[in-house]
Design an enzyme around this catalytic site. Sequence first.
Site, short mmCIF file in Angstrom:
data_model
loop_
_atom_site.label_atom_id
_atom_site.label_comp_id
_atom_site.label_asym_id
_atom_site.label_seq_id
_atom_site.Cartn_x
_atom_site.Cartn_y
_atom_site.Cartn_z
N ALA A 430 0.87 -1.17 0.00
CA ALA A 430 0.00 0.00 0.00
C ALA A 430 0.91 1.23 0.00
O ALA A 430 2.07 1.15 0.42
CB ALA A 430 -0.88 -0.02 1.23
N GLY A 477 0.66 -4.97 1.03
CA GLY A 477 -0.57 -5.05 0.24
C GLY A 477 -0.36 -5.70 -1.13
O GLY A 477 -1.30 -6.26 -1.71
N GLU A 480 -0.47 -9.31 -0.43
CA GLU A 480 -1.87 -9.61 -0.07
C GLU A 480 -2.74 -9.66 -1.33
O GLU A 480 -3.63 -10.49 -1.45
CB GLU A 480 -2.38 -8.54 0.92
CG GLU A 480 -1.67 -8.67 2.28
CD GLU A 480 -1.97 -7.52 3.23
OE1 GLU A 480 -1.70 -6.36 2.85
OE2 GLU A 480 -2.49 -7.77 4.33
N GLU A 500 4.84 -5.12 7.22
CA GLU A 500 4.08 -4.06 7.89
C GLU A 500 4.53 -3.75 9.31
O GLU A 500 4.59 -2.58 9.71
CB GLU A 500 2.57 -4.41 7.92
CG GLU A 500 1.85 -4.22 6.60
CD GLU A 500 1.88 -5.43 5.69
OE1 GLU A 500 2.78 -6.28 5.88
OE2 GLU A 500 1.02 -5.53 4.81
N1 CO8 Z 1 4.57 3.25 -0.83
C1 CO8 Z 1 4.89 4.42 -1.43
N2 CO8 Z 1 5.99 4.56 -2.18
C2 CO8 Z 1 6.77 3.49 -2.34
C3 CO8 Z 1 6.48 2.24 -1.77
C4 CO8 Z 1 5.30 2.14 -0.97
N3 CO8 Z 1 4.91 1.00 -0.42
N4 CO8 Z 1 7.45 1.38 -2.09
C5 CO8 Z 1 8.32 2.04 -2.88
N5 CO8 Z 1 7.91 3.31 -3.03
C6 CO8 Z 1 8.55 4.37 -3.81
C7 CO8 Z 1 9.76 4.92 -3.07
O1 CO8 Z 1 9.37 5.89 -2.14
C8 CO8 Z 1 10.57 5.49 -4.23
O2 CO8 Z 1 10.01 6.73 -4.61
P1 CO8 Z 1 10.94 8.07 -4.68
O3 CO8 Z 1 11.89 7.77 -5.80
O4 CO8 Z 1 9.96 9.16 -4.98
O5 CO8 Z 1 11.61 8.16 -3.36
C9 CO8 Z 1 10.28 4.53 -5.37
O6 CO8 Z 1 9.08 3.82 -5.00
C10 CO8 Z 1 11.39 3.52 -5.58
O7 CO8 Z 1 11.60 2.86 -4.35
P2 CO8 Z 1 13.05 2.74 -3.68
O8 CO8 Z 1 13.93 3.86 -4.10
O9 CO8 Z 1 12.85 2.52 -2.21
O10 CO8 Z 1 13.56 1.39 -4.40
P3 CO8 Z 1 14.62 0.34 -3.86
O11 CO8 Z 1 14.85 -0.59 -4.98
O12 CO8 Z 1 15.77 1.02 -3.22
O13 CO8 Z 1 13.85 -0.45 -2.67
C11 CO8 Z 1 11.95 -1.61 -1.70
C12 CO8 Z 1 12.74 -1.24 -2.98
C13 CO8 Z 1 12.80 -2.51 -0.80
C14 CO8 Z 1 10.70 -2.33 -2.13
C15 CO8 Z 1 11.59 -0.31 -0.92
O14 CO8 Z 1 11.00 0.61 -1.82
C16 CO8 Z 1 10.61 -0.52 0.19
O15 CO8 Z 1 10.99 -0.99 1.25
N6 CO8 Z 1 9.32 -0.17 -0.02
C17 CO8 Z 1 8.30 -0.28 0.96
C18 CO8 Z 1 7.85 -1.71 1.12
C19 CO8 Z 1 6.82 -1.86 2.21
O16 CO8 Z 1 7.09 -1.63 3.36
N7 CO8 Z 1 5.60 -2.28 1.84
C20 CO8 Z 1 4.52 -2.44 2.74
C21 CO8 Z 1 3.69 -1.20 2.76
S1 CO8 Z 1 2.47 -1.23 4.01
C22 CO8 Z 1 1.22 -2.11 3.34
O17 CO8 Z 1 1.27 -2.57 2.25
C23 CO8 Z 1 0.08 -2.25 4.25
C24 CO8 Z 1 -1.17 -2.76 3.56
C25 CO8 Z 1 -2.31 -2.63 4.51
C26 CO8 Z 1 -2.92 -1.25 4.42
C27 CO8 Z 1 -3.96 -1.02 5.43
C28 CO8 Z 1 -3.41 -0.76 6.79
C29 CO8 Z 1 -4.07 0.29 7.57
#
Ligand code: CO8
Length: 626
Positions: A430, A477, A480, A500
Amino acid sequence: MEIKKVGVVGCGLMGSGIAQTVAEGGFDVIVREPTPELLEKGLERIRDFMAKGVERGKMTPQRRDEVWARIRGTTDLSDMADCDLVIEAITEDFEAKKTLFAELDQICKPSAIFATNTSSFRVADFAALTKRPHLFAGLHYFFPPVINKLLEVVRARDTAPEVIETLLNFGRLTGKLPILVLDSPGFAVNRFFIAWYNESIRMLDEGVANIPTIDAAACETFGVTMGPFKLINVSGVPLAYHAAVSLTQSIGEFYTPAKALRELYESGQLWDLSGEVDPARKQAVAERLIAVVCSVAARVVEEGVATIEDVDRGATVGLRWNKGPFAMMNDLGLERVLELMKPLEEKYPGFIPDLLKKQAASGQPWPLRQVRLSIDGAIATIMMSRPEALNALNRKVLQELKDALAQVRANGAVRVVIITGEGNAFIAGADIKEMQALADDPAAIREFTEFGQGVLRDIETLPQPVIAAINGFALGGGLELALACDIRIASSDARLGLPEVGLGIMPGLGGTQRTPRLAGRGVASELIFTGDLISAEEAARMGLVNRVVAPTQLMQTARQMAERIASRAPIAVARAKAAILAAERLPLEEGLALEVDLASEVHATADRAEGMRAFVEKRAPVFTGQ
Ligand code: CO8
């Protein structure tokens, strides 16, 4: 069409980068320069580039060695004979390219695809010289090709659809974000990029502002670190001049190089960037640049050269603008954009494209889509298409996914759905930034979570089977969502997880419910409590993924499976899906009773009669879904 071995002709600045990027994608590459000296220079360039990558920690020494082992140099064009794809990246000289393609046509196997990296010639003009115009396309890389993720896949007049499909997929496998463009002058991105810098220089000609002011205004408006003048100094005045001349010849006077550009080119000098920024003049510069860029962008779409989404991706990915022209127009409001364009309408007759006038008259913004639905016969593919944020699920993406699912549900011809992600992620969860903005509003978070769950439930309850083709990160998400699909096929380089708790939240889109159902409580607890990411192989061992395939095989495997499912009796498949889903909630006896009901219903269908008749008659059945 399968690509295993790739030939790159030319190992200069572009060719060496293309060869490296293709090898990084896991393909064997043979790169050719005509002399040993030039070849050595080109290979040295690749070695240097990778050495810098290792120094900066962008690449491990092991990865460098793997990539290097896939690259072979040659001076002999006939070594291209067994390549599945040959990319031409020699100097931008029409006659030289013509001669090369005529030779390659003789040398290469008849099934080989040819692609030119030209930026200024018509692809069809080269295709016509070969006996394989249907296997001929453009692959327009952006500088530097190893780093810049944009790739324009150019469809020429006779390019076969399966060649386009193959090249788009090839682009994705080599880490690019491909956009599909028509074979037309400047394709999509150079059309508005050249207009952007040429108009900047015209403003200098007209005394609207000085160089530092124009550069500063451009940087602020487009979110870039180099304005047009500095950029031209860095990338080369001749390149900028010739590109404008080329578009003047093919499109018209609008692209005539600005006077100061011509003079600079003739003098062999660079721009003098010194001087003070005049804040009072920045607004006028910004407005004129927006007007020009948006006019050209709308014209590109009007002519069918590219979609609005691909034009914006070209700008944000290829040019690193903070927004594409269409997103920019939506932010400003189309009426305001029209006002900005009016002063230029007199100077450049026909400056405002009809498409833009029509969109403004509708009162609606440009419908920029982040979920792409394509239907090919019985198979629908839903591509999550927000690669700049690793396809993270925000409200807009979820709504578009919901709409796409509704279209699929209502389309009786669709028998199987594949969901996959654009770029190197399936879905990285998400949208954390959007959730953060809602954090102080518990009601909004609850509503968002319920909405997201509803969309995933739409996937699960779709009558058609859904295959998740997991091409990279499937996190939170994103995992999921994959778990709500019926079948999961993962690329061997995919990473999966429910991270998460590391963000201080817990899974909310079904992770705590579907994971234990699929893989048991122990696996679910380990994944959710640790938040660890796991490999595709581990996920398969845990039962979260049906099978793991090489990245190059992912979409092909998903499609082949979809085709097999689509060839079966649709009502039987749909009722079987309903019964399998019910097994998760019903006690065995009730489940068996439901199975009797559904099986009896299926028995009464015309497709059952056809299926059995075909078996007896020893022929393939033809199911109609009745
Ligand atoms: N949300 C928003 N932006 C994201 C997300 C995300 N989940 N994942 C990546 N991005 C964005 C980054 O911010 C970045 O944008 P910018 O260039 O503007 O900074 C761009 O995508 C590229 O990402 P990275 O530079 O971080 O790329 P890397 O290759 O270095 O890393 C990763 C890749 C490891 C996947 C890293 O991006 C990461 O850790 N992302 C987050 C993963 C995460 O924690 N996902 C779980 C999210 S929570 C969730 O899904 C909950 C669902 C339930 C919702 C309801 C609950 C209330």
